[in-house]
Design a protein around this motif. Structure first.
Motif, short mmCIF file in Angstrom:
data_model
loop_
_atom_site.label_atom_id
_atom_site.label_comp_id
_atom_site.label_asym_id
_atom_site.label_seq_id
_atom_site.Cartn_x
_atom_site.Cartn_y
_atom_site.Cartn_z
N LEU A 229 1.02 -1.25 0.05
CA LEU A 229 -0.03 -0.05 -0.02
C LEU A 229 0.91 1.29 0.21
O LEU A 229 0.43 2.15 -0.65
N ALA A 230 2.13 1.11 0.90
CA ALA A 230 2.59 2.35 0.92
C ALA A 230 3.61 2.83 -0.23
O ALA A 230 3.86 3.87 -0.76
N VAL B 137 1.89 4.49 -3.27
CA VAL B 137 1.58 5.99 -2.92
C VAL B 137 2.97 6.87 -2.75
O VAL B 137 2.93 8.02 -3.27
N LEU C 118 3.94 7.37 -6.17
CA LEU C 118 3.45 8.48 -6.87
C LEU C 118 3.62 9.83 -6.29
O LEU C 118 3.81 10.89 -7.11
N TRP C 119 3.69 10.00 -4.94
CA TRP C 119 3.97 11.48 -4.45
C TRP C 119 5.36 11.87 -4.79
O TRP C 119 5.56 12.95 -5.19
#
Length: 194
Positions: free
Chosen positions: A36-37, A40, A43-44
Motif C-alpha cells: 500500500l505505501a 503511494v 506517486l508522491w
C-alpha cells in the motif's frame, strides 16, 4: 486457499510461541504496508519531482536562448590543444539578446574554419551555457525519482521489519535459555531413584 487454511490452523499449534505469532503478524503487516505505501510514496515522489523539474524547465527556457556565433579562430588553446572528433573547441563571438557582443570558447562537434557560424546556447548574462532541459527529460527524471522513492519506502519497511524480528528472536532465545536453565539440571535423570 488451502495455504491460507493451513496458516489459520498453525496459530492453534501448541509448539507455536507468542513470538512466532508476533513475527507472523509483523511480516503480514510489513507486506501490506509495502503493497500500500510503496505505490503511494512512488506517486508522491514522482509528482513532487515532476513539479520541481517542470519549474526548472520553464525557468531554463525563459533564461536561455540560442544565438548564432561566428568562429574567430579554430584552436584557441594553440596548436597543442587536444582535439577529438567529438570535442572541438573554437574561439567565437556572438551577440546576446540585449545586443551586447561577447566572445569566448565554444565546443562544437564538427570541423570549422574562421568565419563559420554555429548555434550556441547563452544565459541571461550572455555567457555560453548548456542546452535547457526539455519536458521529456524532466518527465523521465521524475518517473525515475518516483520509482526510487517507492523502492526506498519498501526497503525502509523491510529494514524496520528485520530490526523488530531480530529483537523478537533475541527475546525468544533468552526465554529458551531461561527454560533450559530450569529443565537442564534434571535432564535425563527424571524418574530415576538413587
Amino acid at each position: 486457499m488451502r495455504s491460507i487454511a493451513g496458516l489459520w490452523r498453525w496459530r492453534r499449534n501448541p509448539l507455536c510461541r507468542g513470538t512466532d505469532r508476533a513475527e507472523g503478524w509483523i511480516t503480514l503487516c510489513a507486506v501490506l504496508t509495502v503493497l500500500l505505501a510503496a505505490p503511494v510514496a512512488a506517486l508522491w515522489g514522482g509528482h513532487t519531482a515532476h513539479e520541481t523539474l517542470s519549474g526548472i524547465v520553464r525557468e531554463q527556457h525563459r533564461e536561455r536562448h540560442q544565438v548564432w556565433a561566428t568562429v574567430a579562430e579554430t584552436s584557441p588553446g594553440g596548436s597543442d590543444a587536444p582535439e577529438t572528433d567529438s570535442d572541438r573547441r573554437v574561439a567565437a563571438t556572438w551577440t546576446a539578446v540585449d545586443g551586447s557582443t561577447h566572445s569566448g570558447t565554444v565546443v562544437t562537434d564538427r570541423a570549422t574554419e574562421p568565419g563559420d557560424r554555429l548555434r550556441v546556447w547563452i544565459d541571461a548574462r550572455g555567457e555560453v551555457t548548456t542546452r535547457p532541459m526539455d519536458a521529456d527529460t524532466a518527465a523521465s527524471h521524475a518517473a525515475l525519482a518516483g520509482v526510487g522513492t517507492g523502492v526506498l519506502t519498501a526497503l525502509l519497511v523491510e529494514v524496520v521489519r528485520r530490526l523488530v524480528v531480530r529483537r523478537l528472536v533475541s527475546w525468544r532465545y533468552a526465554r529458551w535459555e531461561e527454560e533450559w536453565a530450569r529443565v537442564g539440571p534434571d535432564w535425563g535423570w527424571a524418574g530415576r531413584s538413587n
